[in-house]
Write a protein that holds these residues in place. Structure first.
Motif, PDB file in Angstrom:
ATOM      1  N   SER A  54     -21.096  23.712 -16.765  1.00 20.46           N
ATOM      2  CA  SER A  54     -20.519  22.423 -16.396  1.00 20.46           C
ATOM      3  C   SER A  54     -21.614  21.375 -16.202  1.00 20.46           C
ATOM      4  O   SER A  54     -22.724  21.678 -15.761  1.00 20.46           O
ATOM      5  CB  SER A  54     -19.711  22.579 -15.100  1.00 20.46           C
ATOM      6  OG  SER A  54     -19.393  21.321 -14.555  1.00 20.46           O
ATOM      7  N   LYS A  56     -21.688  19.422 -13.957  1.00 23.59           N
ATOM      8  CA  LYS A  56     -21.866  19.287 -12.513  1.00 23.59           C
ATOM      9  C   LYS A  56     -22.629  20.465 -11.915  1.00 23.59           C
ATOM     10  O   LYS A  56     -22.679  20.627 -10.694  1.00 23.59           O
ATOM     11  CB  LYS A  56     -20.506  19.122 -11.828  1.00 23.59           C
ATOM     12  CG  LYS A  56     -19.793  17.830 -12.247  1.00 23.59           C
ATOM     13  CD  LYS A  56     -18.512  17.621 -11.484  1.00 23.59           C
ATOM     14  CE  LYS A  56     -17.858  16.306 -11.931  1.00 23.59           C
ATOM     15  NZ  LYS A  56     -18.655  15.131 -11.539  1.00 23.59           N
ATOM     16  N   HIS A 137     -12.755  18.910 -18.331  1.00 24.09           N
ATOM     17  CA  HIS A 137     -13.563  17.726 -18.020  1.00 24.09           C
ATOM     18  C   HIS A 137     -12.784  16.741 -17.142  1.00 24.09           C
ATOM     19  O   HIS A 137     -13.350  16.121 -16.229  1.00 24.09           O
ATOM     20  CB  HIS A 137     -14.001  17.033 -19.308  1.00 24.09           C
ATOM     21  CG  HIS A 137     -15.065  17.771 -20.060  1.00 24.09           C
ATOM     22  ND1 HIS A 137     -16.271  18.104 -19.507  1.00 24.09           N
ATOM     23  CD2 HIS A 137     -15.089  18.244 -21.334  1.00 24.09           C
ATOM     24  CE1 HIS A 137     -17.011  18.755 -20.402  1.00 24.09           C
ATOM     25  NE2 HIS A 137     -16.312  18.847 -21.517  1.00 24.09           N
ATOM     26  N   GLU A 140     -12.487  18.139 -13.594  1.00 21.54           N
ATOM     27  CA  GLU A 140     -13.803  18.014 -12.960  1.00 21.54           C
ATOM     28  C   GLU A 140     -14.027  16.591 -12.458  1.00 21.54           C
ATOM     29  O   GLU A 140     -14.532  16.380 -11.348  1.00 21.54           O
ATOM     30  CB  GLU A 140     -14.913  18.375 -13.951  1.00 21.54           C
ATOM     31  CG  GLU A 140     -15.094  19.852 -14.179  1.00 21.54           C
ATOM     32  CD  GLU A 140     -16.286  20.145 -15.078  1.00 21.54           C
ATOM     33  OE1 GLU A 140     -16.853  21.233 -14.976  1.00 21.54           O
ATOM     34  OE2 GLU A 140     -16.643  19.273 -15.889  1.00 21.54           O
ATOM     35  N   PRO A 146     -17.536  21.314 -10.323  1.00 27.58           N
ATOM     36  CA  PRO A 146     -17.612  21.990 -11.614  1.00 27.58           C
ATOM     37  C   PRO A 146     -16.432  22.925 -11.805  1.00 27.58           C
ATOM     38  O   PRO A 146     -15.982  23.579 -10.857  1.00 27.58           O
ATOM     39  CB  PRO A 146     -18.918  22.783 -11.513  1.00 27.58           C
ATOM     40  CG  PRO A 146     -19.102  23.024 -10.050  1.00 27.58           C
ATOM     41  CD  PRO A 146     -18.545  21.814  -9.360  1.00 27.58           C
ATOM     42  N   ILE A 147     -15.906  22.979 -13.020  1.00 25.23           N
ATOM     43  CA  ILE A 147     -14.908  23.984 -13.394  1.00 25.23           C
ATOM     44  C   ILE A 147     -15.641  25.009 -14.248  1.00 25.23           C
ATOM     45  O   ILE A 147     -16.067  24.727 -15.367  1.00 25.23           O
ATOM     46  CB  ILE A 147     -13.734  23.368 -14.171  1.00 25.23           C
ATOM     47  CG1 ILE A 147     -12.961  22.383 -13.295  1.00 25.23           C
ATOM     48  CG2 ILE A 147     -12.808  24.475 -14.680  1.00 25.23           C
ATOM     49  CD1 ILE A 147     -12.304  22.990 -12.073  1.00 25.23           C
TER      50      ILE A 147
END
Length: 309
Positions: A54, A56, A137, A140, A146-147
């Motif tokens: 991710s 993130k 996305h 997220e 984050p996924i």
């Protein structure tokens, strides 16, 4: 004891050893069949995505280090000639250190930015526009977490999974009738078709989509409970077959094994977060759900804390 008695006692041992050997072989063969079915099923449902990590996160989650991770569950209604809509959107965060999981359902009509499409729209349209990756996305961006993994379930065929585990039992809190099925208040047992109508009903529920979300989570938890029972081992072929036909995930076989080994206790306690303080609003004649900013920020903070971010 006579010598004859001793001889008779000794003669019993070969029979006992023989019986134990046969039982052991049966268990090993049965275990191998289940393992083989499981590995084949995982191969069928595994659907890799382009990104490795991710945006993130600085690095992928390491299960050996027992790092918290997140899963996006998408229940998709697929239509002929149409990519379908993700009418069930659930985010699950898992933390082995606290031995807990956190679950939140996102209303499908939530008005948000569709990442990769460059427009504001209902969150369930992200799947129709760009499939699993655009959904990941977009979620997220909405939750600012984050996924890590995604599980996609074909809701129209979800009934096959319910039937494969021998039906489910749920605690119904609303007396209603839909699709010629009656659902009284209390503990009720559902087959596949009944379970599908149970989770889809929305218009007769005074809580609307929120009541529907609670029923979805009840059914998912009941399926997991029944699937893990000893009785379901007898039906493992049907269960694996139903899963293979209706589920897709980017989690690999090795990752599933690691989760089972290192995160098992975290699934024993599931804390549910609720999105319920927003309001409906029409834009150009189309209904959208507008989230309450304060509530959304609280959910973001809770999920980040649970993920240790």
């Amino acid at each position: 004891m006579s010598r004859l008695g001793k001889k008779q006692k000794k003669k019993k041992w070969p029979w006992i050893v023989g019986i134990l050997a046969v039982v052991l072989v049966i268990v090993l063969i049965y275990g191998f069949m289940i393992f083989k079915g499981f590995t084949d099923t995982v191969s069928d449902i595994h659907q890799p995505i382009e990104r490795e990590v991710s945006d993130k996160r600085d690095a992928p989650v390491t299960f050996d280090d027992k790092e918290p991770f997140s899963v996006l569950v998408l229940g998709v209604d697929e239509r002929e000639g149409d990519a379908g809509r993700s009418d069930t959107i659930i985010v699950l965060t898992v933390n082995p250190e606290t031995k807990s999981s956190t679950m939140v359902s996102i209303p499908r009509d939530t008005y948000t930015e569709i990442i990769g499409k460059g427009k504001m729209d209902k969150i369930n349209h992200a799947y129709a526009f760009g499939g699993i990756e655009m959904s990941m996305h977009t979620v997220e961006n909405l939750l600012d977490i984050p996924i890590d993994y995604v599980v996609q379930v074909n809701m129209d065929s979800f009934k096959d999974i319910v039937d494969a585990v021998g039906g489910i039992t749920v605690n119904n809190t609303l007396d209603f009738t839909v699709d010629d099925y009656s659902y009284p208040v209390g503990e009720i047992t559902l087959d596949g078709e009944e379970a599908l109508s149970f989770v889809r009903m929305r218009y007769e529920d005074p809580r609307g989509d929120f009541g529907r979300q609670d029923r979805q989570k009840q059914v998912i938890q009941a399926v997991l409970r029944e699937g893990a029972s000893v009785n379901s081992l007898v039906n493992y072929k049907s269960i694996f077959g139903a899963i293979g036909d209706n589920v897709r995930t980017n989690m690999t076989f090795d990752e599933m094994v690691d989760v089972q080994a290192n995160y098992r206790d975290a699934f024993g306690k599931v804390d549910q977060l609720y999105i319920q303080n927003g309001a409906g609003q029409k834009i150009d004649g189309i209904y959208y759900y507008m989230m309450n900013d304060e509530e959304l920020n609280e959910i973001k903070t809770t999920l980040k804390t649970h993920l240790e971010l």
